[in-house]
Scaffold this active site. Structure first.
Site, mmCIF file in Angstrom:
data_model
loop_
_atom_site.group_PDB
_atom_site.id
_atom_site.type_symbol
_atom_site.label_atom_id
_atom_site.label_comp_id
_atom_site.label_asym_id
_atom_site.label_seq_id
_atom_site.Cartn_x
_atom_site.Cartn_y
_atom_site.Cartn_z
ATOM 1 C CG ASN A 227 -2.006 -1.107 1.035
ATOM 2 O OD1 ASN A 227 -2.325 -1.503 -0.088
ATOM 3 N ND2 ASN A 227 -2.518 -1.613 2.127
ATOM 4 C CB CYS A 269 -7.766 -13.369 11.137
ATOM 5 S SG CYS A 269 -8.910 -14.697 11.552
#
Ligand SMILES: NC(=O)c1ccc[n+]([C@@H]2O[C@H](COP(=O)([O-])OP(=O)(O)OC[C@H]3O[C@@H](n4cnc5c(N)ncnc54)[C@H](O)[C@@H]3O)[C@@H](O)[C@H]2O)c1
Length: 442
Positions: A227, A269
């Site tokens: 990212n 998670c």
């Protein structure tokens, strides 16, 4: 070992129970949720997971369900425990459900002659197996671990939407064991599920507990790195994050999986496992700088995308369509979904926000009332001046090109790339040069 019970028939546990049944075991599933047990007993899946409905139908004769722990433990030789371990305020995983189950299993063991294997699949903090699970079982059963029963920690590395494949074909099996007999048994069961073609890594409880968290912390770090690359590419003339990640992913030291620039990771998670890793480090006097930076980078994706839309692609009257709000495609899970956070962030800024997601229906209580949920893709596009592709469902490829050309498109995953409408001058993608295209407002 032929008969296995599975306690906790949720997103992971029900898939595991069905896979064990498919592998030839007689399985008894246990859950405290009566309604869930009844639905499964009718051969239907109470959860959304591709392939699970048909697997439940085909394994019906080998998989029974109950709410009775005593019955499940007494009639089986091994019990897998897959109950929730929700995050506490501190970021640690709560053991309240695990403790409750261990008390029940321990009491059932007290009445049961012969050896029994207990396997914890839920994700737990380092120290939980030695400090809580094993002593609770010994205390409640009056028996000795390693002698009368064996205990293993066997966390799974699966992704929702892909759980069945993940269980059948893991890259490796991780086993923390109380003793070698228990470890041998779990390795044997996993070998049968995976047709023997999987490496099994066996170790102490605490090493396995740290290893489980380390995997998710490392994977999230890769995603935050990708990212960061995406952000860099947006500010570089000709920048294209996919060109870069496709190339560097071929380096074996890096690897291409989970190396795609987008809007960040979410789900039940990844975010919490990475933060639990940092919390564990802090508890033992360390600062896990990488895990903390990974989390900060991830959270910043939401604010930066909302700001990008506000500053470059909209005016206050712009109607925004967010396509996809689940945390990833092929699941209906909205927990910690970055896509949903972007939609909510835009609604908070006062925009009229419409969302469409193939797995989310109208009236979904998780989605705030300021957001309008559309029933189909076309009507979401129709009601929007700006379309944000926030979760890359395959279905978005069927988007009506004639309608979308009239709109600004912000494609967070380059989902339409290579297939975008020919004359679309208002197509923008995260991770691609935004310096050379002129600023537009819908
Ligand atoms: N979902 C995943 O992809 C995934 C992947 C890796 C690890 N895990 C871990 O697996 C564990 C379970 O996750 P999940 O996503 O399946 O949770 P879930 O919430 O979908 O399901 C948990 C199930 O356990 C049942 N339950 C709760 N308390 C119980 C009790 N005392 N006795 C019997 N049943 C009980 C609930 O009714 C529910 O059906 C968690 O520790 C999670 O971190 C999940």
């Amino acid at each position: 070992m032929q008969k296995i019970s599975v306690v906790g028939l949720g997103k992971l546990g029900l898939c595991l129970a069905a896979i064990l049944a498919e592998s030839g075991y007689d399985v008894i599933g246990v859950d405290i949720d009566q309604e869930k047990v009844q639905t499964i007993a009718r051969g239907r899946s109470p959860i959304y997971e591709p392939g699970l409905d048909s697997l439940l139908r085909s394994t019906r004769s080998a998989l029974s369900v109950t709410t009775d722990f005593g019955e499940a433990v007494s009639r089986t030789q091994a019990t897998f425990v897959v109950v929730p371990t929700p995050s506490e305020k501190s970021g640690e995983f709560s053991l309240k459900h695990i403790k409750a189950v261990m008390r029940e299993v321990g009491r059932a063991l007290a009445k049961k002659p012969g050896y029994h294997l207990i396997v914890v699949n839920s994700t737990v903090m380092p120290g939980s197996m030695d400090g809580v699970v094993l002593p609770t079982l010994e205390r409640e059963s009056g028996k000795i671990a390693g002698k009368h029963f064996g205990v293993c920690y066997n966390p799974e590395f699966v992704a929702l939407g892909d759980v069945l494949r993940g269980l059948r074909n893991p890259d490796f099996v991780l086993v923390g064991e109380s003793d070698s007999k228990a470890g041998d048994l779990v390795a044997g069961i996993q070998g049968r599920i995976c047709a023997g073609k999987v490496p099994v890594e066996r170790m102490s409880f605490v090493n396995a507990e740290v290893a489980k968290m380390a995997v998710n912390s490392f994977v999230t770090m890769k995603m935050s790195f990708a990212n960061t690359l995406a952000e860099i590419c947006e500010r570089v003339a000709g920048g294209d994050v996919d060109k870069i990640t496709n190339a560097i992913g071929k380096d074996k030291r890096i690897g291409g999986t989970y190396l795609k620039g987008g809007i960040g990771y979410g789900g039940p998670c990844f975010p919490r496992d990475n933060m639990a890793f940092a919390v564990f480090a802090k508890k033992i006097g360390l600062k896990a700088e990488l895990a903390l930076a990974t989390d900060r980078t991830n959270k910043r994706q939401v604010t930066r995308i909302v700001k990008l839309i506000e500053d470059r692609f909209s005016s206050p009257s712009t109607r925004i369509g967010v396509l996809g709000v689940t945390y990833k495609p092929n699941t209906d899970v909205l927990d910690s979904s970055q896509a949903l956070m972007v939609a909510e962030g835009l609604a908070k800024k006062g925009f009229e926000v419409h969302v469409y997601d193939p797995a989310v229906s109208q009236g979904n209580p998780v989605i705030s009332s300021g957001i309008q949920i559309e029933q189909d893709l076309d009507s979401c596009v129709e009601k929007s001046d700006l379309c944000v592709i926030a979760t890359p469902w395959d279905a978005f490829d069927k988007i009506d090109r004639s309608k979308i050309t009239k709109r600004i498109v912000l494609d967070c995953w380059r989902a339409l790339k290579g297939n975008e409408p020919g004359d679309i001058s208002s197509y923008f993608a995260l991770g691609q040069d935004m310096t050379s295209k002129k600023v537009v407002s819908a």
